[in-house]
Design a protein around this motif. Sequence first.
Motif, PDB file in Angstrom:
ATOM      1  N   ASP A   1      -0.209  -4.934   3.608  1.00  0.00           N
ATOM      2  CA  ASP A   1       0.994  -4.115   3.739  1.00  0.00           C
ATOM      3  C   ASP A   1       1.575  -4.351   5.123  1.00  0.00           C
ATOM      4  O   ASP A   1       0.890  -4.859   6.025  1.00  0.00           O
ATOM      5  CB  ASP A   1       0.675  -2.625   3.534  1.00  0.00           C
ATOM      6  CG  ASP A   1       1.921  -1.791   3.243  1.00  0.00           C
ATOM      7  OD1 ASP A   1       2.246  -1.619   2.060  1.00  0.00           O
ATOM      8  OD2 ASP A   1       2.584  -1.348   4.200  1.00  0.00           O
TER       9      ASP A   1
ATOM     10  N   VAL B   1       2.828   8.722   1.765  1.00  0.00           N
ATOM     11  CA  VAL B   1       2.567   8.036   0.505  1.00  0.00           C
ATOM     12  C   VAL B   1       3.311   8.771  -0.598  1.00  0.00           C
ATOM     13  O   VAL B   1       4.282   8.273  -1.152  1.00  0.00           O
ATOM     14  CB  VAL B   1       1.053   7.980   0.190  1.00  0.00           C
ATOM     15  CG1 VAL B   1       0.813   7.303  -1.159  1.00  0.00           C
ATOM     16  CG2 VAL B   1       0.322   7.231   1.287  1.00  0.00           C
TER      17      VAL B   1
ATOM     18  N   ALA C   1       0.831  -1.210   0.000  1.00  0.00           N
ATOM     19  CA  ALA C   1       0.000   0.000   0.000  1.00  0.00           C
ATOM     20  C   ALA C   1       0.859   1.251   0.000  1.00  0.00           C
ATOM     21  O   ALA C   1       0.522   2.255   0.631  1.00  0.00           O
ATOM     22  CB  ALA C   1      -0.949   0.001   1.203  1.00  0.00           C
TER      23      ALA C   1
ATOM     24  N   THR D   1      -8.393  -4.804   4.717  1.00  0.00           N
ATOM     25  CA  THR D   1      -6.945  -4.681   4.850  1.00  0.00           C
ATOM     26  C   THR D   1      -6.405  -5.703   5.849  1.00  0.00           C
ATOM     27  O   THR D   1      -7.066  -6.044   6.827  1.00  0.00           O
ATOM     28  CB  THR D   1      -6.541  -3.268   5.305  1.00  0.00           C
ATOM     29  OG1 THR D   1      -7.145  -2.973   6.572  1.00  0.00           O
ATOM     30  CG2 THR D   1      -6.968  -2.232   4.280  1.00  0.00           C
TER      31      THR D   1
ATOM     32  N   PHE E   1      -3.519  11.312  -0.987  1.00  0.00           N
ATOM     33  CA  PHE E   1      -2.256  10.587  -1.056  1.00  0.00           C
ATOM     34  C   PHE E   1      -1.052  11.530  -1.029  1.00  0.00           C
ATOM     35  O   PHE E   1       0.086  11.073  -0.936  1.00  0.00           O
ATOM     36  CB  PHE E   1      -2.203   9.707  -2.302  1.00  0.00           C
ATOM     37  CG  PHE E   1      -3.241   8.621  -2.312  1.00  0.00           C
ATOM     38  CD1 PHE E   1      -3.337   7.722  -1.259  1.00  0.00           C
ATOM     39  CD2 PHE E   1      -4.147   8.505  -3.354  1.00  0.00           C
ATOM     40  CE1 PHE E   1      -4.299   6.720  -1.249  1.00  0.00           C
ATOM     41  CE2 PHE E   1      -5.117   7.504  -3.368  1.00  0.00           C
ATOM     42  CZ  PHE E   1      -5.191   6.607  -2.305  1.00  0.00           C
TER      43      PHE E   1
ATOM     44  N   SER F   1      -1.316   1.875  -3.546  1.00  0.00           N
ATOM     45  CA  SER F   1      -2.521   2.634  -3.206  1.00  0.00           C
ATOM     46  C   SER F   1      -3.249   3.080  -4.461  1.00  0.00           C
ATOM     47  O   SER F   1      -4.490   2.972  -4.558  1.00  0.00           O
ATOM     48  CB  SER F   1      -2.152   3.847  -2.352  1.00  0.00           C
ATOM     49  OG  SER F   1      -1.628   3.457  -1.098  1.00  0.00           O
TER      50      SER F   1
ATOM     51  N   ALA G   1      -0.678   3.003   6.407  1.00  0.00           N
ATOM     52  CA  ALA G   1      -0.957   2.925   4.976  1.00  0.00           C
ATOM     53  C   ALA G   1      -2.251   2.169   4.720  1.00  0.00           C
ATOM     54  O   ALA G   1      -3.049   2.529   3.843  1.00  0.00           O
ATOM     55  CB  ALA G   1       0.209   2.257   4.248  1.00  0.00           C
TER      56      ALA G   1
ATOM     57  N   ARG H   1      -5.291   4.301   5.642  1.00  0.00           N
ATOM     58  CA  ARG H   1      -5.552   5.322   4.615  1.00  0.00           C
ATOM     59  C   ARG H   1      -6.264   4.726   3.405  1.00  0.00           C
ATOM     60  O   ARG H   1      -7.262   5.272   2.926  1.00  0.00           O
ATOM     61  CB  ARG H   1      -4.244   5.980   4.191  1.00  0.00           C
ATOM     62  CG  ARG H   1      -4.416   7.112   3.185  1.00  0.00           C
ATOM     63  CD  ARG H   1      -3.076   7.708   2.799  1.00  0.00           C
ATOM     64  NE  ARG H   1      -2.394   8.319   3.925  1.00  0.00           N
ATOM     65  CZ  ARG H   1      -1.322   7.827   4.527  1.00  0.00           C
ATOM     66  NH1 ARG H   1      -0.798   6.688   4.103  1.00  0.00           N
ATOM     67  NH2 ARG H   1      -0.771   8.435   5.543  1.00  0.00           N
ATOM     68  N   ILE H   2      -5.778   3.591   2.905  1.00  0.00           N
ATOM     69  CA  ILE H   2      -6.369   3.027   1.695  1.00  0.00           C
ATOM     70  C   ILE H   2      -7.763   2.471   1.979  1.00  0.00           C
ATOM     71  O   ILE H   2      -8.636   2.478   1.103  1.00  0.00           O
ATOM     72  CB  ILE H   2      -5.453   1.950   1.071  1.00  0.00           C
ATOM     73  CG1 ILE H   2      -5.838   1.705  -0.394  1.00  0.00           C
ATOM     74  CG2 ILE H   2      -5.492   0.662   1.852  1.00  0.00           C
ATOM     75  CD1 ILE H   2      -5.721   2.912  -1.277  1.00  0.00           C
TER      76      ILE H   2
END
Length: 376
Positions: free
Chosen positions: A231, A368, A208, A248, A344, A213, A236, A239-240
């Motif tokens: 990840d 990122v 990620a 995730t 990002f 991302s 990260a 966020r994604i």
Amino acid sequence: MQRTFYACKKKNIHSIVLAVAGDAMLALGGIMRACVIKSAGHIAIEQWPETPLRKDEVRLDFAWGGICGSDLHYYQHGRVANSIVREPMILGHEFSGIVCEAGDDVTGLSIGQPVVVNPSRPCNTCDQCGSGLTHLCRSMRYMGSAAHQPHTNGGFSERPVVLASQCRVLPKGFDLAVASLCEPFAVALHAVALGEIPPGATVLVTGAGTIGSLVAVAARNAGAGRLIVTDIAEPALTRIAKVTGAETFQVGSAELSAEAEAVIGEVDVTLECAGSANALDMAIRLTRPRGKIVQVGFLPPAAPLSLAGLLTREISLLGAYRFLEEFDLAVEQITNNAVDLSSFITGRYSMGQVEEAFVAAADRSRNVKVLLHFDT
């Protein structure tokens, strides 16, 4: 001899640029600041001679540029795979700017227009270019690359010169910082296109970071149903998940736990963006028979891999490299607000803070995409 004058920004003043009809134009007092790499760990903002302008080129006032993984590799190791820094080179291939000077043969661009730059410079004569696969050009001169000698300078300079054909005009007033993400998003769009994601498919994205991302965003927009991202860094993943709604899973120091793999089950398409042998091994285990894996991240040399699963499950493994028409698609989607990539951008630095910026870009727990700009 016909002469035309334009004004370009130069630090805190304006310099008069003399354009002379012929093969090149000479910038008077042509010295600018540039972000230069000389060897591993040796990066600095230095004075650099301006490039004379040819008939088919434009000069830009640099706006924003993103630090890419390849830029980080040059900074940290002095090389990217077999591309070794052997002479001072201007970094950067993700950047936007404003046209401040145009060559005699340039049409479709005018002074003051905001643009984003496609950093590809294919030869247009080799067999791959002849087949329309210009991204696989055998003599590609990609901006900010040490693949050839002399190296191909990048765009991290106050007034970079590029071919007019490399420029894509942006809407006036569009955020030039966000526009600098067109190049990495084009990489993501190309990888997802190769994955040929069926509507509603289960898609796994490993890694990620910036590319992972953006791949996750592109995969969701391409019709992925269940989207899974793995990840090593929890921030990260958080966020994604907010941006795409993906499931995730945090990977430990070695690999994903057996329990987590059981929850994931089988996936239709995997996009491996971590550049990790462990991640590719996991992808082979989790991709269904006759599924597809797209390798996006660069694997380290001599990476230990268990490839038997490719045979026994008849999995297709494809490489994804740069982009073709996806650059124009990236510009279209970003400028039409079909995607919002602003979240990002996690760091903005002036070129005077270049070392701090590169350290920040390497910190996956916080960042990122880190952007650079020149003080005016």
